[in-house]
Design an enzyme around this catalytic site. Structure first.
Site, PDB file in Angstrom:
ATOM      1  N   ASP A   1      20.787  54.021  28.782  1.00  0.00           N
ATOM      2  CA  ASP A   1      21.697  53.663  29.871  1.00  0.00           C
ATOM      3  C   ASP A   1      23.118  54.162  29.620  1.00  0.00           C
ATOM      4  OD1 ASP A   1      22.302  52.001  27.780  1.00  0.00           O
ATOM      5  OD2 ASP A   1      22.423  50.176  28.962  1.00  0.00           O
TER       6      ASP A   1
ATOM      7  N   LYS B   1      30.512  42.582  19.942  1.00  0.00           N
ATOM      8  CA  LYS B   1      31.264  41.875  20.992  1.00  0.00           C
ATOM      9  C   LYS B   1      32.273  40.858  20.425  1.00  0.00           C
ATOM     10  CE  LYS B   1      27.830  42.617  24.572  1.00  0.00           C
ATOM     11  NZ  LYS B   1      26.618  43.090  23.975  1.00  0.00           N
TER      12      LYS B   1
ATOM     13  N   ASP C   1      29.025  54.065  29.892  1.00  0.00           N
ATOM     14  CA  ASP C   1      27.956  53.084  29.899  1.00  0.00           C
ATOM     15  C   ASP C   1      27.745  52.726  31.378  1.00  0.00           C
ATOM     16  OD1 ASP C   1      26.355  50.912  29.470  1.00  0.00           O
ATOM     17  OD2 ASP C   1      27.899  49.643  28.578  1.00  0.00           O
TER      18      ASP C   1
HETATM   19  P1  GTP Z   1      21.185  43.755  30.969  1.00  0.00           P
HETATM   20  O1  GTP Z   1      20.017  42.870  31.315  1.00  0.00           O
HETATM   21  O2  GTP Z   1      21.992  44.091  32.187  1.00  0.00           O
HETATM   22  O3  GTP Z   1      22.017  43.255  29.829  1.00  0.00           O
HETATM   23  O4  GTP Z   1      20.613  45.183  30.499  1.00  0.00           O
HETATM   24  P2  GTP Z   1      19.527  45.617  29.405  1.00  0.00           P
HETATM   25  O5  GTP Z   1      19.054  44.472  28.583  1.00  0.00           O
HETATM   26  O6  GTP Z   1      18.489  46.404  30.126  1.00  0.00           O
HETATM   27  O7  GTP Z   1      20.353  46.657  28.572  1.00  0.00           O
HETATM   28  P3  GTP Z   1      21.156  46.556  27.218  1.00  0.00           P
HETATM   29  O8  GTP Z   1      22.469  47.169  27.484  1.00  0.00           O
HETATM   30  O9  GTP Z   1      21.116  45.206  26.638  1.00  0.00           O
HETATM   31  O10 GTP Z   1      20.251  47.494  26.323  1.00  0.00           O
HETATM   32  C1  GTP Z   1      20.611  48.766  25.829  1.00  0.00           C
HETATM   33  C2  GTP Z   1      19.419  49.717  25.974  1.00  0.00           C
HETATM   34  O11 GTP Z   1      18.266  49.174  25.346  1.00  0.00           O
HETATM   35  C3  GTP Z   1      19.047  49.965  27.426  1.00  0.00           C
HETATM   36  O12 GTP Z   1      18.792  51.349  27.582  1.00  0.00           O
HETATM   37  C4  GTP Z   1      17.805  49.126  27.644  1.00  0.00           C
HETATM   38  O13 GTP Z   1      16.901  49.726  28.586  1.00  0.00           O
HETATM   39  C5  GTP Z   1      17.182  49.090  26.257  1.00  0.00           C
HETATM   40  N1  GTP Z   1      16.479  47.820  26.023  1.00  0.00           N
HETATM   41  C6  GTP Z   1      17.026  46.576  26.085  1.00  0.00           C
HETATM   42  N2  GTP Z   1      16.092  45.643  25.846  1.00  0.00           N
HETATM   43  C7  GTP Z   1      14.922  46.309  25.602  1.00  0.00           C
HETATM   44  C8  GTP Z   1      13.587  45.887  25.301  1.00  0.00           C
HETATM   45  O14 GTP Z   1      13.279  44.702  25.188  1.00  0.00           O
HETATM   46  N3  GTP Z   1      12.644  46.871  25.108  1.00  0.00           N
HETATM   47  C9  GTP Z   1      12.938  48.198  25.233  1.00  0.00           C
HETATM   48  N4  GTP Z   1      11.935  49.081  25.058  1.00  0.00           N
HETATM   49  N5  GTP Z   1      14.190  48.627  25.535  1.00  0.00           N
HETATM   50  C10 GTP Z   1      15.168  47.700  25.712  1.00  0.00           C
END
Ligand code: GTP
Length: 363
Positions: free
Chosen positions: A121, A171, A230
């Site tokens: 992302d 954070k 981001d």
């Molecule tokens: P929010 O729900 O809006 O906080 O977003 P997010 O949890 O999808 O993204 P976050 O910024 O926390 O995660 C950073 C990256 O890790 C992103 O590209 C997500 O798609 C990926 N990611 C987060 N959680 C998982 C998970 O449980 N499994 C996998 N395979 N990827 C994850």
């Protein structure tokens, strides 16, 4: 053109792309597409990522996804850019976080060479060759790409000395950040990191793994120079599009039109525009969008197959795919309209209104 990266002869260089999160902060747009497929100037983010990896000589991309993300990605048919693509799927109803998917992909990644891990992302002009070189040179267990930002508090912030990270604070509270250097969401990891992640568990690489590696003095960092964005929240997604648009400036110029396109703007294929409409600056309009007459669109993203009727105004908003914006409707700053939403004629959406997919708004 693909370059070669520093690795042992015969070994392939692999990148794991984390793309299985739920993107809750990007709802309602993320109800109908995963974050990594959000278009950035009319091209899915994942396509930008593939292009950069391929250019830097990476051989294989492994997508760490959930079953639904895998379905959407396969359906989108993104050009592979010469990369070998594999999927590593989280267990059903058991998200593994940002660390668990790395352990899950252990077999696919192998234990012979360091590999890249990146968040699916972020739009980032990272030099992956340089990141791999730094990793090898510093003999670190993990090397993080670092980016300078004005407000670091919603990210992982580091204290850096030469290439060595002395502290990693995820954070931090306001005023407690050790620097303005943040984790850019791209790393090189040594296969030994697999031993730091328990199998089948929800693990945060930022909170559960990096602090342990810092303690051992084996975490390195490399400051990156290029554009870094981001797309986690709607406003950030809009800003990322505008920043990338600034770098490409591909406004369609046609002096003889009866409408006006202000630069910078990007219009994808098959966009039609009625007379006296003013599009842009910063209008990013997807494929097959139909725009009526006397429409005004600025500072906004309109996804494909949407219809915008005569006299409508869209300012500082994001409109989903296949939506209908009625005649004389007004969509104001910070509004996010989901896919296939119908906004009736003369409706005014207040600032920051979010409309769920397929809803009809009549008043
Ligand atoms: P929010 O729900 O809006 O906080 O977003 P997010 O949890 O999808 O993204 P976050 O910024 O926390 O995660 C950073 C990256 O890790 C992103 O590209 C997500 O798609 C990926 N990611 C987060 N959680 C998982 C998970 O449980 N499994 C996998 N395979 N990827 C994850």
């Amino acid at each position: 053109m693909r370059d070669s990266v520093p690795h042992n002869q015969g070994d392939v260089v692999k990148a794991l792309i984390l793309a299985g999160g739920f993107a809750t902060r990007l709802r309602p747009l993320s109800c109908t597409r995963p974050k990594t497929l959000f278009p950035i100037v009319n091209k899915p983010l994942l396509q930008w990522i593939f292009e950069r990896l391929s250019k830097d000589g990476i051989d294989e991309a492994i997508l760490a996804v959930n079953a639904l993300t895998k379905f959407y990605i396969k359906q989108t048919k993104i050009p592979k850019q010469g990369l070998k693509i594999k999927f590593s799927v989280d267990p059903p109803k058991k998200p593994l976080g940002t660390g668990g998917p790395i352990k899950k992909a252990e077999k696919l990644l192998g234990r012979s060479e360091p590999f890249i891990v990146l968040n699916g992302d972020i739009y980032a002009e990272i030099d992956y060759k340089k990141l791999l070189e730094t990793h090898k040179k510093t003999k670190a267990l993990a090397t993080i790409a670092l980016c300078k930002v004005e407000d670091p508090c919603s990210f992982g912030v580091v204290e850096l000395e030469e290439n060595k990270i002395r502290r990693f604070v995820e954070k931090p509270a306001r005023g407690q950040a050790p620097s303005d250097l943040i984790n850019a969401g791209a790393y090189v990891l040594d296969p030994e990191v697999f031993d730091y992640i328990p199998k089948g568990k929800h693990i945060s690489i930022e909170r559960d793994v990096f602090p342990k590696i810092v303690e051992q003095g084996r975490l390195s960092g490399l400051i990156i120079e290029g554009l870094w964005k981001d797309i986690g929240k709607p406003q950030e997604y809009l800003e990322a599009n505008k920043a990338v648009l600034d770098t490409i400036k591909n406004t369609k110029k046609d002096e003889k039109t009866c409408f006006k396109v202000n630069s910078p703007s990007a219009l994808d294929k098959d966009v039609s525009i009625g007379e006296k409409s003013v599009i842009g600056p910063y209008a990013i309009v997807g494929r097959n969008v139909k725009i009526g007459k006397c429409v005004s669109i600025s500072n906004s993203i309109i996804l494909s197959d949407t219809e915008i009727c005569d006299y409508a105004t869209i300012k500082g908003a994001i409109i989903g795919e296949g939506a209908h914006i009625g005649e004389s409707a007004k969509i104001n700053n910070g509004c996010v309209v989901g896919d296939k939403v119908k906004i009736k004629d003369k409706v005014q959406l207040n600032e920051k209104t979010k409309v769920c997919p397929a809803k009809e708004i009549n008043f």
